[in-house]
Design a protein around this motif. Structure first.
Motif, mmCIF file in Angstrom:
data_model
loop_
_atom_site.group_PDB
_atom_site.id
_atom_site.type_symbol
_atom_site.label_atom_id
_atom_site.label_comp_id
_atom_site.label_asym_id
_atom_site.label_seq_id
_atom_site.Cartn_x
_atom_site.Cartn_y
_atom_site.Cartn_z
ATOM 1 N N GLY A 37 8.259 -92.882 107.551
ATOM 2 C CA GLY A 37 8.959 -92.805 106.274
ATOM 3 C C GLY A 37 10.446 -92.562 106.469
ATOM 4 O O GLY A 37 11.289 -93.218 105.837
ATOM 5 N N ILE A 38 10.775 -91.639 107.366
ATOM 6 C CA ILE A 38 12.177 -91.347 107.650
ATOM 7 C C ILE A 38 12.885 -92.578 108.211
ATOM 8 O O ILE A 38 14.055 -92.843 107.885
ATOM 9 C CB ILE A 38 12.281 -90.155 108.624
ATOM 10 N N ALA A 39 12.186 -93.343 109.032
ATOM 11 C CA ALA A 39 12.787 -94.545 109.629
ATOM 12 C C ALA A 39 13.206 -95.573 108.585
ATOM 13 O O ALA A 39 14.064 -96.421 108.844
ATOM 14 C CB ALA A 39 11.811 -95.170 110.621
ATOM 15 N N GLN A 40 12.613 -95.510 107.396
ATOM 16 C CA GLN A 40 12.975 -96.430 106.311
ATOM 17 C C GLN A 40 14.107 -95.891 105.441
ATOM 18 O O GLN A 40 14.583 -96.601 104.543
ATOM 19 C CB GLN A 40 11.746 -96.684 105.428
ATOM 20 N N ALA A 41 14.531 -94.669 105.680
ATOM 21 C CA ALA A 41 15.477 -93.999 104.791
ATOM 22 C C ALA A 41 16.918 -94.354 105.132
ATOM 23 O O ALA A 41 17.708 -93.522 105.596
ATOM 24 C CB ALA A 41 15.262 -92.490 104.837
ATOM 25 N N HIS A 42 17.275 -95.599 104.892
ATOM 26 C CA HIS A 42 18.614 -96.101 105.152
ATOM 27 C C HIS A 42 19.235 -96.610 103.860
ATOM 28 O O HIS A 42 18.532 -97.145 102.988
ATOM 29 C CB HIS A 42 18.570 -97.244 106.173
ATOM 30 N N ALA A 43 20.535 -96.436 103.725
ATOM 31 C CA ALA A 43 21.241 -96.954 102.564
ATOM 32 C C ALA A 43 20.959 -98.442 102.414
ATOM 33 O O ALA A 43 21.006 -99.207 103.392
ATOM 34 C CB ALA A 43 22.744 -96.704 102.708
ATOM 35 N N GLY A 44 20.623 -98.855 101.201
ATOM 36 C CA GLY A 44 20.287 -100.255 100.934
ATOM 37 C C GLY A 44 18.807 -100.530 100.891
ATOM 38 O O GLY A 44 18.380 -101.534 100.312
ATOM 39 N N LYS A 45 18.012 -99.653 101.509
ATOM 40 C CA LYS A 45 16.549 -99.765 101.406
ATOM 41 C C LYS A 45 16.115 -99.149 100.074
ATOM 42 O O LYS A 45 16.948 -98.691 99.291
ATOM 43 C CB LYS A 45 15.879 -99.054 102.576
ATOM 44 N N THR A 46 14.811 -99.118 99.824
ATOM 45 C CA THR A 46 14.311 -98.572 98.563
ATOM 46 C C THR A 46 13.298 -97.460 98.809
ATOM 47 O O THR A 46 12.741 -97.325 99.913
ATOM 48 C CB THR A 46 13.643 -99.661 97.710
ATOM 49 N N LEU A 47 13.035 -96.701 97.740
ATOM 50 C CA LEU A 47 12.005 -95.672 97.829
ATOM 51 C C LEU A 47 10.644 -96.291 98.123
ATOM 52 O O LEU A 47 9.816 -95.696 98.821
ATOM 53 C CB LEU A 47 11.952 -94.865 96.535
ATOM 54 N N GLY A 48 10.408 -97.485 97.603
ATOM 55 C CA GLY A 48 9.151 -98.168 97.882
ATOM 56 C C GLY A 48 8.972 -98.490 99.349
ATOM 57 O O GLY A 48 7.839 -98.512 99.853
ATOM 58 N N ASP A 49 10.063 -98.746 100.065
ATOM 59 C CA ASP A 49 9.976 -98.998 101.505
ATOM 60 C C ASP A 49 9.438 -97.775 102.239
ATOM 61 O O ASP A 49 8.645 -97.890 103.181
ATOM 62 C CB ASP A 49 11.353 -99.367 102.069
ATOM 63 N N ILE A 50 9.876 -96.594 101.803
ATOM 64 C CA ILE A 50 9.393 -95.346 102.417
ATOM 65 C C ILE A 50 7.905 -95.176 102.156
ATOM 66 O O ILE A 50 7.113 -94.949 103.082
ATOM 67 C CB ILE A 50 10.177 -94.145 101.860
ATOM 68 N N GLY A 51 7.512 -95.272 100.895
ATOM 69 C CA GLY A 51 6.107 -95.075 100.543
ATOM 70 C C GLY A 51 5.188 -96.084 101.205
ATOM 71 O O GLY A 51 4.085 -95.734 101.660
ATOM 72 N N ALA A 52 5.609 -97.344 101.264
ATOM 73 C CA ALA A 52 4.774 -98.395 101.848
ATOM 74 C C ALA A 52 4.532 -98.152 103.335
ATOM 75 O O ALA A 52 3.412 -98.358 103.836
ATOM 76 C CB ALA A 52 5.432 -99.756 101.632
#
Length: 260
Positions: free
Chosen positions: A146-161
């Motif tokens: 989840g943390i690996a998806q936490a980049h500016a421009g990504k979305t909250l859905g990317d983290i959850g998925a």
């Protein structure tokens, strides 16, 4: 609801709070052993937090009024302690004594100089069986993914998925009702962080956001059961649950772990 973005100076203050949370975990780690009560762990944590000029933010906490929560009494402990099939919000007790082979999730929240630190870690009490170890490893990996998806421009859905896919691929389930959250001067702020979802959906991540990622991963089904005390949440099927949590800030250069 609007999200309050944090300045670089505010993020540094949040990092100081987060580092005190990390120090509290390191202190407790040596005390997580068979025979210790959860009340003893609570007392050790509170004494240490207060000795550093901070205060436990959970003690006396009254949650926002919402369905099923409006009549909950203030939380009585300084930390949350969740043993085996308890998912979250377990209340410290002199009656709950750790046993060999248990797992215990310890959630620590504190306020230092007006700013919140918040994280959770699940500990094995001595040696655990292979299935439990697989649960712990998967839950920790879910947080990391989840943390690996936490980049500016990504979305909250990317983290959850990312979290949902890894948990379910390994035969586990993700709790839906309890989420991550923004924080700052308050324990709960926007945004709400779901630990499941679809890539590319939800709010876009921008620099200055600060929030927790804290997936609760169940060995069985995702269904939950709230105890009569109004706080303790268990798995509905009685199987074990594990949780790991970090607070992080979004920057243009990637996520900044504030509790790492």
């Amino acid at each position: 609801m609007p999200i309050t973005l944090k300045s670089p100076r505010q993020i540094e203050l949040l990092r100081a709070s987060g580092q005190l949370v990390r120090e509290t975990f390191e202190l407790l780690r040596d005390h997580v052993r068979p025979g210790v009560t959860t009340a003893e762990l609570d007392a050790i944590a509170e004494e240490f937090i207060r000795s550093r000029g901070a205060e436990p933010v959970y003690k006396g906490y009254v949650p926002p009024s919402r369905r099923g929560w409006s009549k909950i009494p203030p939380f009585p402990g300084s930390i949350c302690v969740s043993i085996n099939d308890v998912i979250c919000h377990g209340i410290p007790s002199k009656k709950d004594r750790l046993r060999q082979g248990d797992i215990i999730g310890i959630d620590i929240g504190l306020r230092l100089n007006g700013w919140i630190g918040d994280a959770c870690e699940t500990f094995a009490v001595g040696e655990v069986d292979d299935q439990t170890q697989h649960l712990l490893t998967t839950a920790r990996n879910c947080l990391e993914l989840g943390i690996a998806q936490a980049h500016a421009g990504k979305t909250l859905g990317d983290i959850g998925a990312a979290i949902q896919h890894h948990a379910e691929t390994n035969g586990f389930s993700v709790v839906r009702e309890y989420t991550g959250h923004g924080l700052g001067r308050n324990l709960h702020e926007e945004p709400t962080i779901l630990h499941y979802g679809e890539p590319g959906t939800g709010r876009k991540l921008i620099a200055g956001m600060v929030f927790t990622i804290e997936p609760m991963i169940n060995a069985g089904k995702a269904d939950t059961r709230l105890e009569r005390d109004g706080w303790t949440v268990r798995t509905a099927d009685g199987k074990r649950s594990a949780q790991f949590e970090h607070t992080l800030a979004i920057s243009q250069d990637g996520p900044i772990l504030l509790t790492g």
